[in-house]
Design a protein around this motif. Structure first.
Motif, PDB file in Angstrom:
ATOM      1  N   ALA A   1       0.560  -1.061  -0.054  1.00 48.70           N
ATOM      2  CA  ALA A   1      -0.027   0.317  -0.369  1.00 48.70           C
ATOM      3  C   ALA A   1       0.772   1.001   0.501  1.00 48.70           C
ATOM      4  N   GLY A   2       1.861   1.648   0.815  1.00 44.98           N
ATOM      5  CA  GLY A   2       2.946   2.603   1.230  1.00 44.98           C
ATOM      6  C   GLY A   2       3.330   2.563  -0.451  1.00 44.98           C
ATOM      7  N   ALA A   3       3.815   1.646  -1.272  1.00 49.85           N
ATOM      8  CA  ALA A   3       5.327   1.829  -2.076  1.00 49.85           C
ATOM      9  C   ALA A   3       3.786   2.213  -3.298  1.00 49.85           C
TER      10      ALA A   3
ATOM     11  N   ASP B   1       7.474  -7.452  -2.040  1.00 48.29           N
ATOM     12  CA  ASP B   1       7.694  -6.061  -1.748  1.00 48.29           C
ATOM     13  C   ASP B   1       8.821  -5.444  -1.354  1.00 48.29           C
ATOM     14  N   VAL B   2      10.323  -5.945  -1.913  1.00 42.38           N
ATOM     15  CA  VAL B   2      11.205  -5.361  -2.076  1.00 42.38           C
ATOM     16  C   VAL B   2      11.294  -5.039  -3.459  1.00 42.38           C
ATOM     17  N   MET B   3      11.069  -5.646  -4.630  1.00 44.22           N
ATOM     18  CA  MET B   3      10.338  -5.175  -5.810  1.00 44.22           C
ATOM     19  C   MET B   3       9.786  -4.043  -5.933  1.00 44.22           C
ATOM     20  N   MET B   4       8.482  -3.512  -5.529  1.00 47.19           N
ATOM     21  CA  MET B   4       7.595  -2.262  -5.427  1.00 47.19           C
ATOM     22  C   MET B   4       8.240  -1.535  -4.725  1.00 47.19           C
ATOM     23  N   LEU B   5       8.610  -1.711  -3.417  1.00 50.79           N
ATOM     24  CA  LEU B   5       9.521  -0.381  -2.757  1.00 50.79           C
ATOM     25  C   LEU B   5      10.970   0.186  -3.526  1.00 50.79           C
ATOM     26  N   LYS B   6      11.556  -0.756  -4.453  1.00 51.70           N
ATOM     27  CA  LYS B   6      12.606  -0.446  -5.078  1.00 51.70           C
ATOM     28  C   LYS B   6      11.961   0.308  -6.430  1.00 51.70           C
TER      29      LYS B   6
ATOM     30  N   VAL C   1      12.865   7.055  -0.284  1.00 53.96           N
ATOM     31  CA  VAL C   1      12.901   5.867   0.760  1.00 53.96           C
ATOM     32  C   VAL C   1      13.567   6.249   1.722  1.00 53.96           C
ATOM     33  N   HIS C   2      13.947   5.836   2.917  1.00 55.74           N
ATOM     34  CA  HIS C   2      14.191   5.644   4.403  1.00 55.74           C
ATOM     35  C   HIS C   2      13.668   4.533   4.929  1.00 55.74           C
ATOM     36  N   GLU C   3      14.738   3.205   5.037  1.00 59.20           N
ATOM     37  CA  GLU C   3      14.377   1.880   5.638  1.00 59.20           C
ATOM     38  C   GLU C   3      15.500   2.014   6.865  1.00 59.20           C
ATOM     39  N   ASN C   4      15.118   1.598   7.558  1.00 54.13           N
ATOM     40  CA  ASN C   4      15.738   1.203   8.990  1.00 54.13           C
ATOM     41  C   ASN C   4      15.408   2.790   9.895  1.00 54.13           C
ATOM     42  N   VAL C   5      14.082   3.716   9.582  1.00 55.38           N
ATOM     43  CA  VAL C   5      13.894   4.459  10.183  1.00 55.38           C
ATOM     44  C   VAL C   5      12.170   4.804  10.984  1.00 55.38           C
ATOM     45  N   ARG C   6      12.033   5.345  12.407  1.00 51.88           N
ATOM     46  CA  ARG C   6      11.023   5.040  12.972  1.00 51.88           C
ATOM     47  C   ARG C   6      10.218   5.896  12.916  1.00 51.88           C
ATOM     48  N   VAL C   7       8.961   6.107  13.144  1.00 49.50           N
ATOM     49  CA  VAL C   7       7.867   7.462  13.166  1.00 49.50           C
ATOM     50  C   VAL C   7       7.295   6.914  14.630  1.00 49.50           C
ATOM     51  N   HIS C   8       7.907   7.583  14.993  1.00 46.71           N
ATOM     52  CA  HIS C   8       7.188   7.781  16.742  1.00 46.71           C
ATOM     53  C   HIS C   8       5.982   8.205  16.763  1.00 46.71           C
TER      54      HIS C   8
END
Length: 411
Positions: free
Chosen positions: A17-19, A112-117, A126-133
């Motif tokens: 959904a996000g991608a 999901d990797v294909m969609m994100l790429k 795109v930022h991975e390993n980032v937490r939205v608080h």
């Protein structure tokens, strides 16, 4: 992460959904930043696509990648009765002779990797390993997010629209207490994976198989995947699966004895993954949007997996939300009325699929229905492949009601 001009849109979550929502907005020239708390690839259940995903994948520019992938091609679905009787394969192509009627059984970690790429290739930051608080608000208007970046530094990222695509742990559905459980579909699932299990040949190799338990209290999914792997899971009422049981492994084995067709299929196979379970199934948010914020995918709602509608609903909600957001950005209007204008039509479609799910659990005989109303064969097929968003399909349910009423005893 470096400081730069604020994006137009922030998306929380990098799943389908996000991608989807981020890609379609970026395609229109708007700056989109997507924050994913994990590093992909990551495990996720939900391997089976249905044909109507084709149209969103086409808009995303994903079709060529899917066609060149090693995902197993899916042409049909097949049902197995409590007595073990197999229906004829239900071929999608028979109803809609178009390449959209061939879809795929996917490994979600790869898909999901294909969609994100793909999103990144089309301009999404795109930022991975980032937490939205937290989602930031000015009054009732969402204005950005509070994050912790890869270095551990906390910062604010401002945006005109915040899209919550963070899945079932949705930040905003919890913040505003929007979650509405579906008491009628209070189900759970237990599943694992096998290598070397039986699969049909040729066009039928990739068919999803839905096998009813002998006592009709639930059903198994059987989904052939690449690398000689099959996903096998049981779905039933929450209390039945989880109350008074020893553990998930024992329950899975006990229900296998209650569905000998599945047991036979895996008799020469090797289990290659731990048994997993989920206990929170069908739910929906009471609203899909507010001023400056939108919920998409599982962050908005999840429907019982009987007809494999999960990824399709994620992609469709992402597509509809993206179109409403782009229109809103063009008009300078990010109100709830504008960016949530897609909700009513989407919920109508979701309700049509939900109705089909409920009919299955109530034991409704679709074969008998089609024999009585043969002109509905195509419409029922459309619903099952995910073509849910047309009001004329409601005639199917009107005639299901009339058929049920005709069978009811006169008071």
């Amino acid at each position: 992460m470096t400081d730069h001009q604020s994006p137009h849109v922030v998306v929380i979550g990098g799943g389908p959904a996000g991608a989807t929502v981020s890609t379609l907005i970026a395609q229109q020239g708007y700056q989109v930043e997507l924050f994913e708390r994990e590093k992909f690839p990551r495990y996720h259940i939900g391997e089976s696509l249905i044909p109507e995903t084709y149209w969103v994948l086409k808009r995303l520019g994903m079709l060529a990648k899917m066609k060149s992938s090693h995902f197993v091609k899916k042409h049909s679905v097949q049902f197995v009765s409590p007595s073990g009787k197999h229906s004829a394969p239900f071929y999608f192509q028979d109803n809609k002779p178009h390449e959209c009627s061939q879809t795929w059984q996917i490994r979600r970690s790869e898909f999901d990797v294909m969609m994100l790429k793909n999103a990144e290739e089309q301009g999404v930051i795109v930022h991975e390993n980032v937490r939205v608080h937290d989602v930031l608000f000015a009054g009732d208007q969402a204005v950005g997010v509070q994050i912790t970046d890869e270095s551990g530094k906390s910062k604010e990222v401002r945006a005109s629209v915040v899209v919550d695509a963070s899945g079932q742990s949705s930040m905003l559905i919890n913040k505003f207490k929007l979650r509405i459980p579906d008491a009628e579909l209070n189900k759970g699932a237990i599943w694992t994976y096998f290598e070397g299990a039986y699969r049909d040949q040729g066009k039928d190799e990739g068919a999803t198989i839905v096998l009813s338990l002998r006592d009709k209290k639930g059903w198994f999914w059987y989904i052939p995947m690449q690398d000689d792997t099959v996903s096998v899971g049981v779905v039933a009422d929450f209390d039945y699966l989880f109350k008074g049981r020893v553990n998930h492994e024992t329950t899975f084995a006990e229900e296998m004895e209650n569905c000998l067709s599945v047991k036979e299929r895996i008799s020469n196979a090797k289990q290659v993954a731990p048994v997993k379970a989920t206990k929170d199934y069908t739910y929906r948010a009471s609203q899909a949007a507010g001023d400056g914020w939108v919920l998409v995918g599982d962050a908005f709602g999840f429907l019982d997996p009987l007809y494999s509608s999960g990824v399709m609903l994620a992609l469709k909600s992402g597509e509809l939300a993206a179109d409403a957001i782009v229109e809103g950005l063009q008009k300078g209007d990010t109100s709830q009325a504008q960016i949530g204008k897609w909700e009513a039509g989407f919920v109508e479609g979701m309700n049509r699929m939900r109705r089909l799910v409920c009919e299955y659990y109530e034991g409704f005989n679709f074969g008998e229905f089609i024999r009585r109303f043969p002109h509905h064969r195509g419409s029922v097929t459309d619903l099952l492949i995910g073509d849910l968003f047309r009001q004329e399909l409601d005639q199917v349910f009107d005639d299901i009601d009339s058929m049920r009423s005709a069978k009811s005893p006169v008071e």
